[in-house]
Design a protein around this motif. Sequence first.
Motif, PDB file in Angstrom:
ATOM      1  N   HIS A 138       0.842  -1.185   0.000  1.00  0.00           N
ATOM      2  CA  HIS A 138       0.000   0.000   0.000  1.00  0.00           C
ATOM      3  C   HIS A 138       0.875   1.232   0.000  1.00  0.00           C
ATOM      4  CE1 HIS A 138      -3.684  -2.320   0.775  1.00  0.00           C
ATOM      5  NE2 HIS A 138      -2.875  -3.089   1.452  1.00  0.00           N
ATOM      6  N   ARG A 196      -8.093 -11.247   8.410  1.00  0.00           N
ATOM      7  CA  ARG A 196      -9.463 -11.627   8.780  1.00  0.00           C
ATOM      8  C   ARG A 196      -9.475 -13.034   9.376  1.00  0.00           C
ATOM      9  NH1 ARG A 196     -13.710 -13.738   5.703  1.00  0.00           N
ATOM     10  NH2 ARG A 196     -12.711 -13.246   3.718  1.00  0.00           N
ATOM     11  N   LEU A 241      -3.003  -2.939   6.595  1.00  0.00           N
ATOM     12  CA  LEU A 241      -3.499  -4.307   6.477  1.00  0.00           C
ATOM     13  C   LEU A 241      -4.239  -4.764   7.725  1.00  0.00           C
ATOM     14  CD1 LEU A 241      -0.509  -6.026   4.649  1.00  0.00           C
ATOM     15  CD2 LEU A 241      -2.760  -5.517   3.722  1.00  0.00           C
ATOM     16  N   LYS A 270      -5.122  -8.823   3.580  1.00  0.00           N
ATOM     17  CA  LYS A 270      -6.407  -8.467   4.187  1.00  0.00           C
ATOM     18  C   LYS A 270      -7.181  -9.730   4.571  1.00  0.00           C
ATOM     19  CE  LYS A 270      -6.821  -3.868   3.841  1.00  0.00           C
ATOM     20  NZ  LYS A 270      -7.163  -2.956   4.949  1.00  0.00           N
ATOM     21  N   SER A 271      -7.201 -10.710   3.675  1.00  0.00           N
ATOM     22  CA  SER A 271      -7.907 -11.958   3.972  1.00  0.00           C
ATOM     23  C   SER A 271      -7.252 -12.694   5.133  1.00  0.00           C
ATOM     24  CB  SER A 271      -7.923 -12.850   2.732  1.00  0.00           C
ATOM     25  OG  SER A 271      -8.713 -12.297   1.698  1.00  0.00           O
TER      26      SER A 271
END
Length: 410
Positions: A9, A357, A174, A353-354
Amino acid sequence: MQQDQQLDHPQSDPQSDPRSDGGPSTGGRRRKHPRRRLIGGALALALTAGGGAAAYGFGLFSDIGDPMSFGRVQETASDVTDAHAGTGTGAVDGVRLPTGPRAVFERSSRLPDGTEIGKTTLVGKKSGFTGDVWVWAPKEYNDPRYDKSAFPVLIALPGGRGYPTNYWGTGPGLGLQQAVIDGVKSGKSLPFLLVMPVINADTKHHFDGSDIPGEPKMGTWMADDVPDFVKANFRTFTSRDGWAFMGSSSGGFGAFKHVLKYPDRFKAVIASGVDFVPDSPLWKGDVKAMDENNPEKLAEKLIKAGGPDVYINFQIGTKESGRDRAEKFMRDYTKGPVHTRLQVIQDGEHNGKSYVRGMREGSLEWISKVLLPPTPGPSASTGPGTGPATAPATTPAAPATALAPVSAAR
């Protein structure tokens, strides 16, 4: 080797962003200070709405890049009383005080709760490699109640290039640090020290987190130099029960491999979207060297030796490949000292990101039950606010069976 998606990012450069230069020119002259007025209004709004933390969320303070330190005093063993000086051991059994020398950190970013990510350049004494390392310490580390306590260390490795940055550490975008913060508040996560080194020596090659003959010793960098750096600067546990890895993609391979190769140093790993065999072309067919860094061969060796026990948590998204490989490894090697678990991330892709999670949905709680927690001093209050740091159980959870994945949708 899978390629990570949407993991880096980069921030826009104010020097090249026309939106940050004070506005358009008028007759060859810039308008005077519209950004200053905007910042003043935004600062007032941020301070009114949420105090200093909210203001930092707006990015209104310009201390990024400034020198910083962790803890009220980033002390080393030689700074403390004669009873402990030079020993590297604190007043509490199992606690190692920082041994020094102190690293020089610069502030990389700040989270809404006021905690900070610091960056330093580490010259690896054992590997000979020099690279950057990012560190985040939870607010509990600076809490007087825990000033004699060790903290569990989670070494977080990125996928992709892994050089010259580590995307877990270059900013909180993130959500890894926030996931730990939220987990501590809910009592589901330990307040981990997050240590985030680069994992490759350049942008052209993958080094498989290993000492490939004739190449930079990236295995020694991660298994020796980085932990030595952590011990020099932070209060850590003297036993492996306070040390773990996490990583994604190629970083997941390095994390996974290191726990199996050095079970006397590291106890657990969260390996996401992971590779299962060394596959860098730099090996040039050196089968012996590859086998010494192959998780399957290392698991066989550990099972034959009978221990010590290691705990492996795979994370796989339903929108990425690799679940079949993880399940095969679990079928073949979940026995004796090798304990495995699978966190299935519904609609999860091959990206950070996944994987964060998935950590929120079960993996952080799992690893928090495997590792040692920090403990408040004997004279510390046990009132509100002391619970989250010690809430998770300190005995390992029963390992999941090889084909009993934990669904993220539950």
